[in-house]
Scaffold this motif. Structure first.
Motif, PDB file in Angstrom:
ATOM      1  N   ASP A   4       0.836  -1.203   0.000  1.00 34.35           N
ATOM      2  CA  ASP A   4       0.000   0.000   0.000  1.00 34.35           C
ATOM      3  C   ASP A   4       0.869   1.250   0.000  1.00 34.35           C
ATOM      4  O   ASP A   4       1.971   1.257   0.578  1.00 34.35           O
ATOM      5  CB  ASP A   4      -0.901   0.040   1.238  1.00 34.35           C
ATOM      6  CG  ASP A   4      -1.915  -1.073   1.260  1.00 34.35           C
ATOM      7  OD1 ASP A   4      -2.710  -1.155   0.314  1.00 34.35           O
ATOM      8  OD2 ASP A   4      -1.889  -1.876   2.221  1.00 34.35           O
ATOM      9  N   ASN A   5       0.348   2.290  -0.604  1.00 32.68           N
ATOM     10  CA  ASN A   5       0.982   3.597  -0.474  1.00 32.68           C
ATOM     11  C   ASN A   5       0.779   4.104   0.944  1.00 32.68           C
ATOM     12  O   ASN A   5      -0.254   3.844   1.573  1.00 32.68           O
ATOM     13  CB  ASN A   5       0.378   4.595  -1.459  1.00 32.68           C
ATOM     14  CG  ASN A   5       0.796   4.298  -2.885  1.00 32.68           C
ATOM     15  OD1 ASN A   5       1.420   3.282  -3.158  1.00 32.68           O
ATOM     16  ND2 ASN A   5       0.441   5.174  -3.794  1.00 32.68           N
ATOM     17  N   ARG A   6       1.756   4.838   1.436  1.00 38.74           N
ATOM     18  CA  ARG A   6       1.659   5.403   2.773  1.00 38.74           C
ATOM     19  C   ARG A   6       1.448   6.915   2.686  1.00 38.74           C
ATOM     20  O   ARG A   6       1.725   7.531   1.668  1.00 38.74           O
ATOM     21  CB  ARG A   6       2.908   5.065   3.588  1.00 38.74           C
ATOM     22  CG  ARG A   6       3.097   3.560   3.749  1.00 38.74           C
ATOM     23  CD  ARG A   6       4.246   3.245   4.675  1.00 38.74           C
ATOM     24  NE  ARG A   6       5.463   3.906   4.263  1.00 38.74           N
ATOM     25  CZ  ARG A   6       6.488   4.153   5.078  1.00 38.74           C
ATOM     26  NH1 ARG A   6       6.420   3.830   6.338  1.00 38.74           N
ATOM     27  NH2 ARG A   6       7.578   4.744   4.625  1.00 38.74           N
ATOM     28  N   TRP A   7       0.982   7.477   3.786  1.00 34.04           N
ATOM     29  CA  TRP A   7       0.651   8.899   3.848  1.00 34.04           C
ATOM     30  C   TRP A   7       1.416   9.553   4.983  1.00 34.04           C
ATOM     31  O   TRP A   7       1.667   8.937   6.018  1.00 34.04           O
ATOM     32  CB  TRP A   7      -0.851   9.081   4.071  1.00 34.04           C
ATOM     33  CG  TRP A   7      -1.685   8.655   2.909  1.00 34.04           C
ATOM     34  CD1 TRP A   7      -1.990   7.374   2.529  1.00 34.04           C
ATOM     35  CD2 TRP A   7      -2.340   9.513   1.967  1.00 34.04           C
ATOM     36  NE1 TRP A   7      -2.780   7.375   1.408  1.00 34.04           N
ATOM     37  CE2 TRP A   7      -3.018   8.677   1.035  1.00 34.04           C
ATOM     38  CE3 TRP A   7      -2.427  10.894   1.811  1.00 34.04           C
ATOM     39  CZ2 TRP A   7      -3.768   9.189  -0.025  1.00 34.04           C
ATOM     40  CZ3 TRP A   7      -3.179  11.404   0.764  1.00 34.04           C
ATOM     41  CH2 TRP A   7      -3.837  10.559  -0.144  1.00 34.04           C
ATOM     42  N   VAL A   8       1.754  10.832   4.784  1.00 37.06           N
ATOM     43  CA  VAL A   8       2.381  11.632   5.834  1.00 37.06           C
ATOM     44  C   VAL A   8       1.663  12.976   5.919  1.00 37.06           C
ATOM     45  O   VAL A   8       1.050  13.433   4.955  1.00 37.06           O
ATOM     46  CB  VAL A   8       3.885  11.880   5.561  1.00 37.06           C
ATOM     47  CG1 VAL A   8       4.680  10.591   5.700  1.00 37.06           C
ATOM     48  CG2 VAL A   8       4.104  12.503   4.191  1.00 37.06           C
ATOM     49  N   HIS A   9       1.752  13.593   7.101  1.00 37.52           N
ATOM     50  CA  HIS A   9       1.172  14.923   7.253  1.00 37.52           C
ATOM     51  C   HIS A   9       2.121  15.965   6.659  1.00 37.52           C
ATOM     52  O   HIS A   9       3.307  15.693   6.435  1.00 37.52           O
ATOM     53  CB  HIS A   9       0.893  15.234   8.725  1.00 37.52           C
ATOM     54  CG  HIS A   9       2.127  15.359   9.567  1.00 37.52           C
ATOM     55  ND1 HIS A   9       2.928  16.483   9.566  1.00 37.52           N
ATOM     56  CD2 HIS A   9       2.725  14.503  10.431  1.00 37.52           C
ATOM     57  CE1 HIS A   9       3.935  16.330  10.377  1.00 37.52           C
ATOM     58  NE2 HIS A   9       3.852  15.127  10.925  1.00 37.52           N
ATOM     59  N   LEU A  10       1.598  17.170   6.420  1.00 39.33           N
ATOM     60  CA  LEU A  10       2.389  18.274   5.880  1.00 39.33           C
ATOM     61  C   LEU A  10       2.449  19.450   6.852  1.00 39.33           C
ATOM     62  O   LEU A  10       2.566  20.598   6.449  1.00 39.33           O
ATOM     63  CB  LEU A  10       1.792  18.734   4.541  1.00 39.33           C
ATOM     64  CG  LEU A  10       1.920  17.737   3.379  1.00 39.33           C
ATOM     65  CD1 LEU A  10       1.208  18.260   2.141  1.00 39.33           C
ATOM     66  CD2 LEU A  10       3.389  17.460   3.069  1.00 39.33           C
ATOM     67  N   LEU A  11       2.383  19.144   8.145  1.00 40.85           N
ATOM     68  CA  LEU A  11       2.419  20.191   9.164  1.00 40.85           C
ATOM     69  C   LEU A  11       3.840  20.502   9.627  1.00 40.85           C
ATOM     70  O   LEU A  11       4.034  21.319  10.515  1.00 40.85           O
ATOM     71  CB  LEU A  11       1.567  19.767  10.366  1.00 40.85           C
ATOM     72  CG  LEU A  11       0.092  19.505  10.048  1.00 40.85           C
ATOM     73  CD1 LEU A  11      -0.647  19.062  11.306  1.00 40.85           C
ATOM     74  CD2 LEU A  11      -0.562  20.739   9.438  1.00 40.85           C
ATOM     75  N   GLY A  12       4.817  19.855   9.011  1.00 39.14           N
ATOM     76  CA  GLY A  12       6.205  20.067   9.363  1.00 39.14           C
ATOM     77  C   GLY A  12       7.012  18.884   8.893  1.00 39.14           C
ATOM     78  O   GLY A  12       6.456  17.898   8.406  1.00 39.14           O
ATOM     79  N   PRO A  13       8.331  18.947   9.027  1.00 37.26           N
ATOM     80  CA  PRO A  13       9.177  17.853   8.556  1.00 37.26           C
ATOM     81  C   PRO A  13       8.916  16.577   9.339  1.00 37.26           C
ATOM     82  O   PRO A  13       8.708  16.612  10.547  1.00 37.26           O
ATOM     83  CB  PRO A  13      10.597  18.372   8.801  1.00 37.26           C
ATOM     84  CG  PRO A  13      10.437  19.368   9.897  1.00 37.26           C
ATOM     85  CD  PRO A  13       9.114  20.024   9.666  1.00 37.26           C
ATOM     86  N   VAL A  14       8.924  15.452   8.643  1.00 28.05           N
ATOM     87  CA  VAL A  14       8.743  14.152   9.289  1.00 28.05           C
ATOM     88  C   VAL A  14      10.112  13.542   9.474  1.00 28.05           C
ATOM     89  O   VAL A  14      10.735  13.087   8.517  1.00 28.05           O
ATOM     90  CB  VAL A  14       7.837  13.233   8.443  1.00 28.05           C
ATOM     91  CG1 VAL A  14       7.686  11.878   9.111  1.00 28.05           C
ATOM     92  CG2 VAL A  14       6.480  13.883   8.233  1.00 28.05           C
TER      93      VAL A  14
END
Length: 399
Positions: free
Chosen positions: A155-165
Motif C-alpha cells: 500500500d501507499n503510505r501517507w504523511v502529514h504536511l504540518l512540518g518535517p517528518v
C-alpha cells in the motif's frame, strides 16, 4: 486554513494532547508530568522520545505564543498548570480529519489500513475506503500527501504536511531504489559543468522573475531565521542563483556574500539584491572570507544537485574546511532516486541533469567532512514547487 510548520517536538506535544483529549477526557487537559508521559510513552509512538520537563515546558510556551496551546490552571486541589491543544480549531479540522492528523503526528508515515486500525479509539471509520476518502479531502487542503509505493510495499503510505517528518522509515521509503547518479559524468565533469553554466546563463532573467519570496516558504524561512540568529561572522551563500537566499539573510541583517558559477545569475542577483555582495565562483573552490579566518555559516540551497554521488564528499569537505570553528552548514537539496534531464526551465530551453540524492549518502558526506549533523529533515513538495522531496541538513563544525 492556517499554514503551519511544526518541528518534531511540537508535533509530538500536539499529537499527544489531541490523543489524550479523546482517550482520557477525565484527566485532560494534561499537567506537565502527564504531558511528558504521553510524549515519551513507548507504545503508539514513532520515534520513541525522551523529552525532559524543561524542554517540554519551553516548547509548550512557544506553542502558546502561536495560539496552538492554551495553558489553564487546575480548578481544584494544588495549583497546577495544565495544557490544552488548539491545533484542531486553528486548522478547522472535522472529527475524522482530527483523528488522522493525531495518528500521523504521533507515528509518522502509515498506510490507510494502518490508519483505520490505529484511529479506532479516536474516530469510528467504517472501512479503509472511508479513510482514503478523508485522506483525499485532506490532501486537497494541503494537510497530507501520499508517498509513492516502493518495491515490497502493498500500500501507499501517507504523511502529514504540518512540518518535517523526521523518521528513518520515511527516508527508507523514499530512497530505496537503485539509481545511477554517476551518469552525469559520462562526458566528464568539465562538460557537465559547462552544460549547467550555459543553461543557467540562458535562463537567468526568467528564473529570477519567477523566484518566490522565501518568506512564503515557512519551513525554509524557519531554518534560515535560526541560522541568521546563530551565525557569527560573514555568511556565504553558494549556488546563490539570483540571490533569493542571500536576499532573505540580508534582510535579517546578515553580512552575506553569494557565489554562483553562472555570470548571468550573478548579474541578476546584483541588480535585485543591493544588500548583499555577489561574486562568480564555484562552490567546490570556495575560499575563506577576506575579513575573517572562516565563514560563520554557509548556505547551499540546491547547489549540490548537479553533482554525482561520488563528488559529494569532496564538495562538502571543501565547504567544511572554510567554516570557522562552531560555524554552521545548512544544505537544502532535492531527495529521491532519480537523475532527471531538464530541457526547459522557467519557459526557457536548457540542457542539464538534476540529481536526486539519497539522504543517507548526503548525511554521510557531511559527517565524513568532520561536521556534526545537528538536525535533518525531509519534506514533500508544496503546491507550485518542483515535484520532489526536499532534504535539509543542518551541521556544525566543532569549536
Amino acid at each position: 486554513m492556517v499554514e503551519l510548520v511544526l518541528n518534531p517536538m511540537e508535533q509530538r506535544i500536539l499529537g499527544a494532547l489531541l490523543e489524550k483529549q479523546v482517550t482520557v477526557p477525565a484527566s485532560y487537559p494534561l499537567s506537565l508530568n502527564a504531558l511528558r508521559t504521553a510524549c515519551n510513552q513507548t507504545s503508539s509512538r514513532d520515534p520513541i522520545t525522551a523529552y525532559e520537563d524543561r524542554e517540554l515546558e519551553q516548547c509548550a510556551r512557544e506553542l502558546k505564543h502561536r495560539e496552538l496551546i492554551r495553558v489553564v490552571v487546575a480548578d481544584r486541589g494544588q495549583r497546577t498548570l495544565k495544557y490544552h491543544q488548539r491545533l484542531d480549531e486553528q486548522l478547522e479540522l472535522a472529527a475524522d480529519e482530527r483523528a488522522l492528523v493525531t495518528v500521523l503526528l504521533l507515528r509518522g508515515a502509515q498506510a490507510p489500513g494502518e490508519l483505520k486500525t490505529r484511529t479506532e479509539r479516536l474516530h469510528p471509520f467504517a472501512d479503509r475506503g472511508e479513510v482514503e476518502e478523508v485522506l483525499a479531502r485532506m490532501a486537497a487542503a494541503g494537510l497530507v500527501r501520499e508517498l509513492p509505493r516502493r518495491p515490497g510495499q502493498h500500500d501507499n503510505r501517507w504523511v502529514h504536511l504540518l512540518g518535517p517528518v523526521e523518521s528513518e522509515a520515511v527516508v527508507a521509503a523514499e530512497a530505496a531504489a537503485v539509481v545511477d547518479r554517476e551518469a552525469v559524468l559520462a562526458a566528464g565533469a568539465p562538460a557537465r559543468d559547462e552544460k549547467v553554466r550555459r543553461s543557467y546563463d540562458a535562463v537567468a532573467a526568467a528564473y529570477a522573475d519567477g523566484a518566490v519570496d522565501l518568506s512564503e516558504k515557512l519551513f525554509d524561512a524557519w531554518l534560515l531565521d535560526r541560522l541568521a540568529m546563530e551565525a557569527t561572522g560573514p555568511v556565504a551563500d553558494v549556488g546563490t542563483g539570483p540571490g533569493t537566499v542571500a536576499a532573505y539573510l540580508a534582510e535579517q541583517g546578515v553580512d552575506v556574500t553569494g557565489y554562483d558559477c553562472a555570470p548571468a545569475m550573478i548579474e541578476q542577483a546584483r541588480l535585485r539584491v543591493p544588500g548583499a555582495t555577489f561574486e562568480v565562483g564555484d562552490l567546490r573552490r570556495l575560499l575563506r572570507p577576506p575579513t575573517a579566518p572562516g565563514w560563520g555559516a554557509i548556505t547551499c540551497w540546491y547547489g549540490l544537485v548537479y553533482l554525482a554521488a561520488s563528488e559529494l564528499p569532496a564538495a562538502v569537505a571543501g565547504l567544511a574546511r572554510v567554516l570557522a570553528p562552531g560555524g554552521l552548514l545548512l544544505v537544502a537539496m532535492h531527495a529521491g532516486d532519480d537523475v532527471r534531464h531538464e530541457s526547459e526551465l522557467a519557459g526557457v530551453e536548457v540542457d542539464m541533469e538534476l540529481v536526486l540524492h539519497d539522504p543517507a549518502q548526503v548525511r554521510a558526506a557531511v559527517e565524513a567532512a568532520g561536521l556534526v549533523v545537528e538536525e535533518w529533515y525531509v519534506r514533500g513538495a508544496r503546491p507550485g514547487e518542483y515535484p520532489t522531496d526536499r532534504l535539509y541538513v543542518l551541521a556544525r563544525r566543532p569549536a
